[in-house]
Every structure is written in C-alpha cells, then in structure tokens.
Design a protein around this motif. Structure first.
Motif: not given
Length: 974
Positions: A49-56
């Motif tokens: 949620x709210x972290x585009x750098x993370x896939x999962x």
C-alpha cells in the motif's frame, strides 16, 4: 500471569505432544498482547500500500514504514500505535528479495511465509525487547537455553560505529553464557531499510538443532543447516543519509521478525520446514492427486528425477497463489502480477512434467491450503472458489501456450540451416508473448543438440530493460523537496511547528447561478525546505517547499491529483509565486514553489487555487463515487474497488470482476450514473470518529490508512442519518470514506461517459471515464463514427463486381476499425461498432476472394483451351495481384491434375509477379520452390515456397530470359 498455552515440546522429550503451527502462532500473539500490552493487528494484504518500489509485502515492517520515516499523519490510526504484534503474510519473489528459483532445491526457502513480529514505536528499546524474546523462547516455548546463541553488532570503525555493548550486556544479564553471545560485523548484524532511511544494529537468536551439550558457536552465521537463525531484533536508532553518513534518529524503534515456518520446525522437532504441519497436509493431497511416489524429503543428487523438489515447489507455490489471489494480485503481465504468473506456471510445469499429474491438481490443493491457513487468515476461506477458478483458467491457458511453443520450436528447427544457433528473436517471442520459460527453451533445444544464440538473446533482454526504464517518468527531474526527510520532520515537531491546517481546502460554496466560489486563504510561511534541509530563507530562482500554517490547496492523496495555483506576498499583488504541486507529509502540507523573489519564514501570503483545475478534479472525484455505486448496483455487491486516480482530465477506476463487462452492463452503469446526475442529489460531507464510521452498513472504503476523525461523503442522505445504528441508507446510495474535494450537488457532473474498459489481469478491470463537456464530446464523436460505419455497411450490401472497388471498401473498414479503437468515445458504443466492423471486414475479405476466384476461373479457362492438356504451361498474363495470379495457377492445376504451371504477370511498376505449381506426379524430382527461384533469379528477384507451390517476383528487364529459363528447367526435370 498464567500461561495456559504451555506445552511439552522440548527436543529432549520427543514429539508426541508437539504443538501445532496454529498453537505456536496463537501463543506468540497472546504472549505479547496479554502479558506485555501490545496491540494485536491483522496482517496487511501482500499487495503493498503506497509503496510503488515494492512488488509484494516482504517483511512485517512494510505497513509501519510511515512511522519509521516520520511521514505518518498525526491524526491517523497508525500514528497512535506504541506497541504492536501481528503475524504478517509475506511474499519474496521478484525484486531485491527473490527466493523463487531457490524454492524446492532445499528444505527451507519459500516464496510465501509468515513473519511473527512485535514492534515498539518510541516506547521500549533493547532491554525490554531482548527480555521479552528470551522469556517467550525459554519459558513459553520451553526451548532449551543451551541450544540458543545470540549475536550482536560488533562495530564498524569505517563508519565510526562502536560495538553494541549495550545489547551484549542485556543478554549477559538475562543469563545467556558469554560463550553464546557473539559479535558480528555490519553485513550480519546491522539492518537497513534501503540505500537511505532508518537503520540500526540488530541482534539475532540462533538455534542449534543438534544440541547434546556441544558448543556450536563456530557454526553461527556460517550457513550450517544445523545452526539456524530463528529471530531478528532490529533496533532502529540511525538514519542513513544520501551522502552515506549516519545520523541518530530522533525517536528509537524496535522491529522484530521471526519466521513462523522455521520456528514450527524447531518446536515440532523437525529438520525441514516441509515436514511440519504447515506443509504435510498439502504434500499428502499432492500425492493423492498425482502418479509420483510419496514425498521423502530428498534433496540434491539423492532426489532422482527431482520428484521431491517438485513436491516442495508445488506445495510452496500453491500457498503463495492462494494468499496473493485473495489479496487482489492475479497472474498478469507486469509487476507483481507477472511474478505471480511465473510462480503459477512454474508450479504447473512441475505438476505435469515431474509429478505426472492431470490438469487441475494445483486448484485441487486450495481446500487443503485453506484448511491449514484459514483460521489465521479467514479471507482465504471466503475466496476459496475464486482462487480455484483463477488457477484453473491460468493453468489451461499455460498448457495451451506450452503446446503452441513446442510447435513453434519444432517448425523453427526444421527451417534452420545445419550447424546454426537457434534464433534469439524466436526465443524472445516465445518468452515474451507466450510466457514460455527460458529454462524449458534451453532444455528442449539441448534435447535436439542445438544451442540458443545467447549473445543476441542477451541484447534483446537489455533492449527490453532500457525500453521499460524509459517509461513516462524516465528522464524527468524528480521533486527534491518532498517528502520531508525524517530529521526535518523531527526538527519541525521538536520546534513545536504546528501541522498545517488544511481545512480551508473544503471552504467553497455554490453561488446563485451554479458557479462555485473559492475563497482565497491568507497564511504565514512557517518554514522553507530545500535540498533536504529546513531553511528560513530561499533566494530568487530557487525551487523549494513552502510550509504554511494553513492552506486551501489540496495535497495529492486518496487518488486525487494535487491542486495548482499561486501565492502572492501581502502587499505585493504583482509578484506571483506559482504553486506547481502540493504534498502531504507527517501532517505538514508542502507547496512546491519556484521563488521568483526571496521568500522568508514569517512572510504573509495569500493563496489562490487554479479554480478550473480544482473544479474539474471535484467533478471527476464525485463522478468516481457515482461510478463506484453504479458498478456495485449493476455487477453486484461483491464488486470491490481496487484503486482509483482522479485528474482534471478524466477518472480511472479499478475493480474486481469475474469477467469482461458486457455492452449491456456498461450501458446500465452509465444509466445509473445519469439518473443520479439528473436527481441533482446533495453531496453531504462530515468528519466523524473512525470507529463510528466503520460501523456503517454498506460503507465503501479501500485498504488505506485513514485519519481519525475521518471524512464521510454521502450522496443524497445526510451523514447523521447514515450513522444511526439501524440505518440501511448506505446500502441504497453512495457512502464512502474520502478525504477528497467534491461537488456540493451531483447535477454539476452534467454527464459521464465510460471511454475505456479492459481487464488489467484476470479478475480486475479498469474503466476510464470523462465527465461534463468531455463526455458530451465523446458521445458526439461516437455518433459520427456510428454514421460512418452505417454508410460502409450500406455500400457493402450493394452489388460490387469490381475487385479494386471492393478492396478499397475493405481498406476503409480497416481504417475505421483503427479509428474506433483509438478515439475517445463511449466504450459500449465502441464495442458495438467493433463487432459490426469485424463482420464487415470478414464480408469484404470474402467478397474480394470470391471476385478474384471468378476472375481466375475465366483466365484459367482461356489458358486451358490454349494449351489443351499439355504437361507444362508457361505463359504471361495480366493480373492485379499475386493473390489472383496464384489462384489462376491453382485453377489450372485443379482442372488439369497432370500439368505443371508457371505464370508471370508484368506490373505497371516494372515488377514481374511469379507463381507456379508442380503436379504431384512429378515429385520429388521436380520442385516448385526450385523452379520459382531459378526463374526469379533470372529477373534479379527472390522466390520461395514448398515443393508443390511457390511464388516470387523480379524485374521486368529479365522477363524474356526468365521464360526461357522456366521452360529449360521444366524440360530438365520431366
């Protein structure tokens, strides 16, 4: 405190009374909740949620990042936490933490795992954290103390960091022998969130599986399967700056993580995670559904045929699939969806190729996974049928792709020259378009004694990576002023700088003539922010963030774009400071401004929002709520929002769906919205306590952190009526938690047109819609295109005998098809026109072929009469296309089966077309391909085909010589 969950599970006592995984998880949560006053939180979804750098979500701390970074809104639920405990669902596959290819090769790697964790946010620190951990492990779980070893940070002179002796001394006071308290360097015992940000020393607890009184200190952190880490306690006390230096954090935090799978392995006296009750029921179900021998836990060379590896892969991957699909991540073509697609396909391959299981095994495991994990994560139980459907659909698609890929490889190999590498572009197409695994391509080529052109393939990989890196954001200068860094936030809070009062953003009225009136806002500059530093003054021409005591600007949040506008210094009406974007960070609103003159803290300013842009965003945000309600009304209450984005130009809305939305459903959705617009419902808005808001039946909310109190937006029903305990109002209208800016009456939307609808991945659709004048324009364009399609349709029904005329009509249909696909118009109308155009294209193509065939028959009759059953016909004829020329050849050979035919057709352009067919009675000595090549080479052209039919072209200058060559070649073969 009584400990009712005690058990006898020491490795010395045998495994008869070992606890289940469910008991172990529950004991952890209850220990911290009941004995040490932690708040128990549910697991966050694995979709970040709210972290585009993370896939999962790949660690328990992901959902608490805003606290560590200091960016959490002071009124949010998250900001109220001091002590927290939970069991977090985590996935490590793709990105930095990628365990995918290791899964199955050993007995401890997983793509999905559960992370047990306890956190302190500015509350307790090292003494209490270590004491709680030791108490749980040795007194509740009753792990023998002599099997436990603890590590601590041994210091790093290059960074000026001394050893964490405070932590070491805590362990010694707890009674851990000095020989079991071990220092390790930065790489082992210093944890960092990323290249920059909060970080700190950590202490790890390791377990010795062998025991027996030995000292296993030398095996700690050496990769030994006998001595494994079970718990990591991180003490966040520093921040890594951009320059690489470390600064003390204004507030200390504790972040601990213990993998449930590894802990269960210890407490159930096993040496493999796959031998615990988290996996054994799944492995048993796999065995019942396949033709492979039972799972034996073998690895490496002992695992003949990789059967045991396959069991582990399938058991692990089906858990990941269940959790991800439940949390809204479906197999797809980019990002996390692409990784999940690879996980599913890897599992399917091991099912079919190694375990020799029939299709459907993977989905048949879902009930067992639900049985194992459903009590801890009840959302799995609710979504079991959907998970099975999605797995089955994707498995069927992959098996079909595998078969197609095998055929393409076979055909390519047959056409290759001897001693050449397999073409990289074909392999890349298989990989990119069909999702064909690279290792399977290599394996199939190896079986045929062929290798892939690796150098060329790697070039294609690099080109693709560059193309993806060069997306819409590439090369654009990013903001250097937002969000505020953790130290600047701490200094603002420490200096008692109040959070920005942004309530004036809601201060607007609807005038008598239907015009919205936005009042300017007067404010004081409290601080300026530039180059990660708070400043009292910024010079002319410099870009900076401006923090004010109050603002009427909307900061980007909740899916709505930020306001734009300008500010002026009081008394200087002619000097405008343009506000380019607005961000919210830790309760402070940062206005990104390029200073046209020197700007100082203390300056009095007046703020003016761009009214046209704000009103367009308000219109589209209110329309988004109407659309959300309409979709649920038409598609059913199970339709859940997955995301949205509101700009001044349009709105985007993502939602769950079981299939493509039909033309009729799109029309119905638009009609529901139109009805709400026509009613001109009042848009009611009010702030209420979050706990009260969440009790509303039928309330729409997305998975995000809301402030407390929270704003409710209700269409047509006053908020106080919605909040009454027996109210069903929210079931009949749109009621949502929302911080956005909205219209005051729905009539101002004027119109809404859905101009796009497509499935992002299986199960999630995205619609794009426009409102007001843009919607009206889209409808007008749609009507114009519909009239054009009607015109073409009428002309198609007329009797056309000219091939060029019909070909032109076919081209017109093709052009219209492209225009309809790319033009902004109602999506329901686009789908209708595309259906009509598809049928018209088929009709046109059929008509062209029929006319060509009729023309070919006439020419063939003339030639048959001319040559009268001769074994070879070689001639020149007029023909408008190679297609017609080939049909003439086919007609001749059909009517005279013993005849071989080669025809040339000179064109006005100077080109000569060639088509030939050889009688089957002349094979194999006489080849049509060789015949065409010989003739076209004479005309400095090219040709190709099969032994029976071939075609080509050349230059008119060599046509007479080509006719001679054609006759000589035929005579030599007959």
């Amino acid at each position: 405190l009584e400990v009712p969950w005690r058990w006898r599970c020491s490795p010395r006592r045998g495994g008869a009374a070992c606890p289940s995984a469910g008991q172990i998880r529950a004991a952890f949560l209850r220990f911290f909740e009941e004995r040490h006053g932690h708040r128990r939180l549910p697991s966050a979804p694995v979709r970040p949620r709210g972290d585009p750098r993370l896939l999962f979500v790949n660690a328990g701390m992901n959902q608490f990042k805003p606290i560590f970074l200091g960016t959490v809104h002071p009124r949010s639920e998250l900001a109220q936490h001091r002590r927290v405990v939970n069991s977090q669902k985590c996935v490590r596959a793709g990105g930095k933490h990628n365990d995918l290819e290791d899964v199955g090769r050993d007995t401890y790697h997983h793509t999905f795992f559960e992370m047990l964790g306890n956190w302190s946010f500015g509350d307790y620190f090292k003494e209490e954290a270590c004491s709680m951990a030791w108490e749980l492990l040795t007194e509740v779980y009753e792990i023998p103390r002599d099997r436990l070893y603890v590590t601590y940070f041994g210091g790093d002179p290059s960074l000026g960091l001394s050893a964490d002796e405070e932590c070491r001394d805590v362990w010694l006071r707890l009674g851990v022998p000095a020989s079991h308290v071990l220092p390790f360097p930065l790489k082992d015992n210093f944890w960092e969130m990323g290249d920059t940000g909060p970080c700190g020393p950590c202490t790890e607890i390791h377990y010795d599986h062998v025991g027996g009184g030995r000292n296993a200190a030398a095996l700690v952190n050496q990769g030994s399967p006998d001595v494994v880490e079970i718990w990591n306690l991180v003490f966040m006390q520093y921040s890594r700056e951009v320059e690489g230096n470390l600064l003390p954090l204004p507030q200390h935090h504790v972040d601990t993580g213990m993998g449930l799978e590894r802990l269960v392995t210890v407490l159930q006296n096993k040496r493999s995670n796959y031998d615990t009750d988290l996996f054994t029921p799944i492995l048993d179900t796999i065995h019942k559904g396949c033709r492979a021998p039972r799972y034996q836990g073998l690895v490496g060379n002992a695992d003949v045929g990789r059967v045991n590896m396959a069991y582990r892969v399938v058991a692990d991957h089906v858990r990941t699939l269940c959790v991800c699909i439940t949390d809204g991540i479906y197999p797809g073509f980019s990002g996390a969806e692409l990784v999940l697609r690879r996980i599913l396909r890897r599992a399917v391959r091991f099912c079919s190729e190694v375990l020799q299981a029939p299709p459907g095994l993977l989905a048949s495991l879902v009930p067992t996974v639900v049985e194992v994990l459903g009590d801890a994560y009840p959302e799995l139980t609710r979504n079991a049928n959907q998970i099975k459907d999605i797995i089955n659909e994707n498995e069927a698609a992959f098996l079909s792709s595998l078969e197609r890929g095998r055929r393409i490889i076979e055909r390519t190999v047959q056409q290759m020259e001897p001693s050449t590498n397999f073409p990289a572009e074909v392999a890349w197409s298989l990989y990119g378009s069909l999702g064909f695994p690279l290792d399977l391509i290599d394996l199939m080529l190896e079986e045929k004694g062929i290798s892939l052109d690796s150098a060329a393939f790697n070039e294609l990989v690099l080109e693709d990576a560059k193309r993806k890196a060069g997306g819409p954001q590439a090369g654009q200068p990013g903001s250097t002023n937002a969000p505020l860094d953790v130290h600047s936030l701490a200094r603002l809070q420490g200096s008692k700088v109040p959070a920005t009062d942004d309530s004036p953003k809601y201060a607007y009225t609807l005038g008598q003539h239907g015009h919205y009136e936005f009042s300017p806002c007067q404010a004081t500059v409290l601080m300026l922010y530039r180059d990660q530093c708070l400043q009292k003054e910024v010079g002319a021409g410099q870009r900076c963030g401006v923090i004010l005591d109050r603002t009427n600007f909307y900061a980007q949040q909740g899916g709505q774009d930020s306001d734009r506008g300008y500010m002026i210094r009081l008394g200087q009406q002619d000097v405008l400071f343009p506000v380019e974007s607005v961000h919210l960070c830790g309760g402070y609103v940062i206005h990104e401004v390029t200073a046209v003159e020197t700007l100082r803290a203390g300056d009095q300013v007046q703020l003016f929002v761009d009214e046209a842009q704000r009103l367009a965003c308000m219109t589209n945000h209110t329309a988004t709520h109407l659309l959300n309600f309409a979709l649920r009304r038409v598609l059913g209450d199970s339709t859940e929002q997955r995301g949205s984005h509101v700009t001044a130009e349009r709105l985007r809305f993502d939602f769950d769906t079981k299939g493509h939305v039909t033309v009729e459903q799109l029309q119905q959705v638009e009609q529901v919205v139109q009805d709400l617009i026509q009613k001109n419902e009042v848009v009611h808005m009010a702030e209420v306590p979050l706990t009260l808001a969440r009790r509303v039946q039928g309330l729409r909310a997305v998975d995000e952190g809301y402030p407390d109190p929270v704003r409710i937006v209700s269409l047509g029903v006053p908020v106080e009526n919605v909040l009454t305990c027996d109210s069903k109002a929210a079931m009949q209208t749109s009621v949502e938690l929302c911080c956005g800016t909205h219209l005051l009456q729905t009539g101002s939307v004027e119109d809404l047109a859905i101009i796009s609808e497509r499935q992002l991945v299986k199960g999630i659709s995205r619609v794009i819609a426009v409102t007001g004048g843009r919607a009206k324009e889209a409808r007008e364009v749609g009507q114009c295109l519909a009239m054009e399609v009607d015109s073409v349709s009428l002309r198609m029904k007329q009797r056309i005998t000219s091939i060029p005329e019909m070909q032109n009509l076919s081209k017109e249909v093709g052009h219209l098809t492209k225009v309809v696909a790319s033009t902004a118009m109602p999506q329901w109308q686009r789908k209708e026109l595309q259906t009509i155009l598809k049928a018209l294209q088929r009709t046109a193509n059929t008509a062209v072929k029929k006319l060509e065939l009729q023309q070919a028959e006439k020419v063939a009759q003339i030639l048959l009469a001319k040559y009268c059953n001769q074994p070879v016909i070689i001639d020149t004829i007029p023909a408008d296309s190679l297609s017609i020329l080939m049909k003439v050849v086919n007609q001749l050979c059909d009517k005279s089966p013993g005849t071989s035919v080669l025809l040339l057709s000179p064109q006005a352009s100077g080109e000569v077309l060639c088509a030939c067919q050889v009688s089957k009675s002349c094979l194999p000595g006489f080849s049509a391909a060789d015949w065409a090549v010989a003739v076209c080479t004479q005309m400095e052209g090219k040709a190709g085909g099969s032994p029976i039919v071939a075609k080509g072209s050349g230059n008119a200058k060599g046509m007479q010589g080509a006719l001679t060559t054609a006759l000589e070649f035929a005579q030599s073969k007959l």
